[in-house]
Design a protein around this motif. Structure first.
Motif, PDB file in Angstrom:
ATOM      1  N   ARG A  94       0.863  -1.179   0.000  1.00 36.45           N
ATOM      2  CA  ARG A  94       0.000   0.000   0.000  1.00 36.45           C
ATOM      3  C   ARG A  94       0.899   1.229   0.000  1.00 36.45           C
ATOM      4  N   ILE A  95       0.591   2.181  -0.868  1.00 40.31           N
ATOM      5  CA  ILE A  95       1.353   3.416  -0.970  1.00 40.31           C
ATOM      6  C   ILE A  95       0.388   4.568  -0.767  1.00 40.31           C
ATOM      7  N   THR A  96       0.719   5.464   0.146  1.00 41.37           N
ATOM      8  CA  THR A  96      -0.160   6.606   0.407  1.00 41.37           C
ATOM      9  C   THR A  96      -0.103   7.575  -0.769  1.00 41.37           C
ATOM     10  N   PRO A  97      -1.085   8.470  -0.877  1.00 40.28           N
ATOM     11  CA  PRO A  97      -0.942   9.549  -1.866  1.00 40.28           C
ATOM     12  C   PRO A  97       0.355  10.306  -1.582  1.00 40.28           C
ATOM     13  N   GLN A  98       1.097  10.568  -2.614  1.00 41.20           N
ATOM     14  CA  GLN A  98       2.406  11.201  -2.480  1.00 41.20           C
ATOM     15  C   GLN A  98       2.278  12.721  -2.441  1.00 41.20           C
ATOM     16  N   ILE A  99       3.166  13.333  -1.714  1.00 44.40           N
ATOM     17  CA  ILE A  99       3.236  14.794  -1.661  1.00 44.40           C
ATOM     18  C   ILE A  99       4.344  15.208  -2.619  1.00 44.40           C
ATOM     19  N   ALA A 100       3.999  16.023  -3.597  1.00 42.72           N
ATOM     20  CA  ALA A 100       4.959  16.402  -4.639  1.00 42.72           C
ATOM     21  C   ALA A 100       5.203  17.904  -4.623  1.00 42.72           C
ATOM     22  N   THR A 101       6.378  18.282  -5.138  1.00 42.61           N
ATOM     23  CA  THR A 101       6.626  19.695  -5.377  1.00 42.61           C
ATOM     24  C   THR A 101       5.677  20.140  -6.482  1.00 42.61           C
ATOM     25  N   ARG A 102       5.581  21.400  -6.762  1.00 47.87           N
ATOM     26  CA  ARG A 102       4.536  21.896  -7.660  1.00 47.87           C
ATOM     27  C   ARG A 102       5.040  22.587  -8.918  1.00 47.87           C
TER      28      ARG A 102
END
Length: 150
Positions: A94-102
């Motif tokens: 399971r992989i959480t939603p990733q936080i990405a730069t914008r």
């Protein structure tokens, strides 16, 4: 502050830090291969991915960091990070939603598909130097990666 006031705080911090130690347990072969590799993205659904928008040397990748169960990576446009968990003898992932730069880029839609597919992951397979990530609904892998040197 007196020593009497600092002692309970020091004792509490000692217990808190001791609980953060990494457990030294042997991993089964599949999870060990998953965790000890950098995985270069090669395909999203049926679309081949050959480079990122950064440069030819800055290819999209994914890494699973054992300590803290964190993910880090580079999409076609942005760096990202998040969390993962393994279960079911190591094949469930399971992989959480990733936080990405914008940073915006010409292939933003491709990156959105990449990050969305990561969050849909329910299991994985490793065959040789290939990592396949599957969701719960499709028989074909949603994401394909190739093992590379970190």
């Amino acid at each position: 502050m007196t020593v009497r006031r600092l002692f309970p705080l020091a004792l509490l911090m000692t217990f808190a830090l001791a609980s953060c130690e990494k457990e030294e347990t042997a991993l089964p072969a599949q999870p060990a291969a998953l965790l000890q590799s950098r995985w270069q993205l090669t395909q999203i659904d049926n679309f081949p991915v050959t480079a990122s928008s950064y440069s030819e040397t800055g290819k999209s990748y994914l890494e699973f960091v054992e300590l803290g169960t964190c993910t880090v990576g580079l999409g076609p446009c942005n760096n990202f990070s998040g969390r993962y968990s393994l279960a079911g003898g190591g094949q469930e992932l399971r992989i959480t939603p990733q936080i990405a730069t914008r940073a915006a880029c010409p292939v933003q839609d491709l990156e959105t598909r990449y990050l969305d597919n990561l969050a849909l992951t329910s299991r994985y397979e490793i065959s040789g130097d290939e990592l396949r990530l599957y969701d719960a609904t499709a028989p074909a892998p949603r994401l394909l990666f190739r093992r590379t040197a970190p």
